[in-house]
Design an enzyme around this catalytic site. Structure first.
Site, PDB file in Angstrom:
ATOM      1  N   LYS A  81       8.452  11.005  -0.853  1.00 60.57           N
ATOM      2  CA  LYS A  81       7.821  10.558   0.389  1.00 60.57           C
ATOM      3  C   LYS A  81       8.840   9.894   1.305  1.00 60.57           C
ATOM      4  O   LYS A  81       8.895  10.170   2.515  1.00 60.57           O
ATOM      5  CB  LYS A  81       6.690   9.576   0.082  1.00 60.57           C
ATOM      6  CG  LYS A  81       5.950   9.077   1.320  1.00 60.57           C
ATOM      7  CD  LYS A  81       5.245   7.754   1.075  1.00 60.57           C
ATOM      8  CE  LYS A  81       6.251   6.606   1.122  1.00 60.57           C
ATOM      9  NZ  LYS A  81       5.602   5.269   1.138  1.00 60.57           N
ATOM     10  N   THR A  88       6.690   0.938   2.352  1.00 60.78           N
ATOM     11  CA  THR A  88       7.681   1.767   3.042  1.00 60.78           C
ATOM     12  C   THR A  88       6.902   2.677   3.976  1.00 60.78           C
ATOM     13  O   THR A  88       6.335   3.674   3.558  1.00 60.78           O
ATOM     14  CB  THR A  88       8.527   2.574   2.044  1.00 60.78           C
ATOM     15  OG1 THR A  88       9.202   1.657   1.174  1.00 60.78           O
ATOM     16  CG2 THR A  88       9.561   3.412   2.774  1.00 60.78           C
ATOM     17  N   LYS A  99      14.806   0.587   5.794  1.00 64.92           N
ATOM     18  CA  LYS A  99      14.402   0.939   4.438  1.00 64.92           C
ATOM     19  C   LYS A  99      14.504   2.442   4.207  1.00 64.92           C
ATOM     20  O   LYS A  99      14.929   2.895   3.132  1.00 64.92           O
ATOM     21  CB  LYS A  99      12.969   0.466   4.174  1.00 64.92           C
ATOM     22  CG  LYS A  99      12.443   0.793   2.771  1.00 64.92           C
ATOM     23  CD  LYS A  99      13.291   0.142   1.685  1.00 64.92           C
ATOM     24  CE  LYS A  99      12.872   0.547   0.277  1.00 64.92           C
ATOM     25  NZ  LYS A  99      11.531   0.095  -0.096  1.00 64.92           N
ATOM     26  N   LEU A 157       0.830  -1.203   0.000  1.00 64.00           N
ATOM     27  CA  LEU A 157       0.000   0.000   0.000  1.00 64.00           C
ATOM     28  C   LEU A 157       0.866   1.256   0.000  1.00 64.00           C
ATOM     29  O   LEU A 157       2.031   1.216   0.384  1.00 64.00           O
ATOM     30  CB  LEU A 157      -0.919  -0.018   1.225  1.00 64.00           C
ATOM     31  CG  LEU A 157      -1.861  -1.228   1.293  1.00 64.00           C
ATOM     32  CD1 LEU A 157      -2.543  -1.318   2.657  1.00 64.00           C
ATOM     33  CD2 LEU A 157      -2.901  -1.157   0.184  1.00 64.00           C
ATOM     34  N   PRO A 158       0.301   2.394  -0.410  1.00 65.57           N
ATOM     35  CA  PRO A 158       1.124   3.609  -0.580  1.00 65.57           C
ATOM     36  C   PRO A 158       1.683   4.202   0.702  1.00 65.57           C
ATOM     37  O   PRO A 158       2.827   4.641   0.736  1.00 65.57           O
ATOM     38  CB  PRO A 158       0.165   4.590  -1.265  1.00 65.57           C
ATOM     39  CG  PRO A 158      -0.898   3.741  -1.883  1.00 65.57           C
ATOM     40  CD  PRO A 158      -1.052   2.567  -0.971  1.00 65.57           C
TER      41      PRO A 158
END
Length: 303
Positions: free
Chosen positions: A247, A103, A178, A70-71
């Site tokens: 992001k 992430t 990450k 998912l975003p």
């Protein structure tokens, strides 16, 4: 179709990454269900042997191992909240383990992990590296945060999706690793572009300069993989957007602020990646940032 315990998997988010991971699970013998808000993604999943379901809650109900692609952290929280409200992640339901490959944010992952553990379910923050090609081939690298018990439970699914599985530490550790990695990627793209522009301005072509860089200590994944595959051929189609890179850099800087860690280079890199400086839209592939034919680095000084 009857399957052995642990062989019912679900994937929520069937974009380029989620679809690849779901397909890898199918090849490994899992019975896979999935959900995506895009009808086209649902149709493609069906053709690949993935059972498309009507809602994320249906996927959680059907699966023992649930993969999220998912975003943002807010999307992850929304899916978990809806499943809990539907009674699918309570103390009276069979144990499930959720693998969040997004992430995301370490604090969100820690909060979700603690809440689900109280009800007897597992949550792993498991961001991935390797892009759509790695997802499709089952060759991702996974950075895991979470309790060893749930890592063991999730391992068959993880091994179906990844070639490298790195358990970094407790909940949230995968997210931290990450973000640190992607902060470096964003920085490496800028420094490699700067180096190649200097080489070309001084009479050495980008390809020749890269041959030297990649045989010496200046090399990175950006110079060894990204430039030869997506920048110099001018395809600019790595499958990872500029918006996602922005992001991740933002989240890394917010993490740094929360722990009191000075990040002067990351701050500069964030400015260079900004749309008003780089000229790149969020939807543009992030490989465009490395185009040595475009001077994206001096625009900040011209303001």
């Amino acid at each position: 179709m009857a399957t052995e315990t642990g062989k019912r998997a679900g994937v929520i988010g069937l974009g380029a990454m989620g679809f690849g991971m779901a397909s890898s699970l199918v090849r490994a013998g899992f019975e896979v269900s999935g959900f995506d808000p895009s009808p086209a993604a649902q149709d493609r999943a069906h053709e690949a042997g993935i059972a498309p379901l009507a809602t994320p809650e249906d996927v959680v109900a059907a699966a023992e191992v649930i993969v999220l692609s998912l975003p943002t952290a807010a999307h992850v929280e929304g899916v978990i909240s809806a499943a809990r409200d539907a009674g699918l992640l309570g103390a009276d339901t069979a144990a499930k383990v959720i693998i969040d490959t997004s992430t995301s944010e370490a604090e969100v992952s820690r909060k979700l992990s603690a809440a689900l553990a109280e009800e007897g379910h597992g949550f792993l923050d498991a961001p991935v590296s390797g892009g759509p090609a790695g997802a499709a081939a089952g060759q991702l690298s996974v950075m895991l945060g979470g309790d060893e018990k749930w890592v063991t439970a999730a391992m068959p699914a993880l091994e179906a999706m990844a070639a490298k599985i790195l358990h970094v530490g407790p909940s949230g550790a995968g997210n931290v690793a990450k973000l640190v990695n992607n902060m470096l990627v964003a920085s490496h793209m800028v420094t490699t572009l700067e180096a190649l522009r200097l080489a070309e301005a001084s009479g050495v072509g980008a390809e020749d300069a890269l041959r030297v860089i990649n045989s010496a200590t200046g090399r990175s994944a950006i110079s060894e993989i990204h430039y030869p595959n997506w920048v110099l051929p001018r395809s600019f189609d790595s499958g990872f957007s500029t918006g996602l890179m922005r992001k991740d850099v933002r989240l890394a800087r917010e993490l740094a602020q929360s722990v009191g860690c000075a990040m002067p280079v990351a701050d500069l890199v964030a400015d260079l990646w900004a749309e008003e400086t780089s000229g790149l839209k969020d939807a543009d592939d992030f490989m465009h940032m490395g185009d040595p034919t475009v001077d994206r680095l001096s625009q900040k000084e011209d303001k």
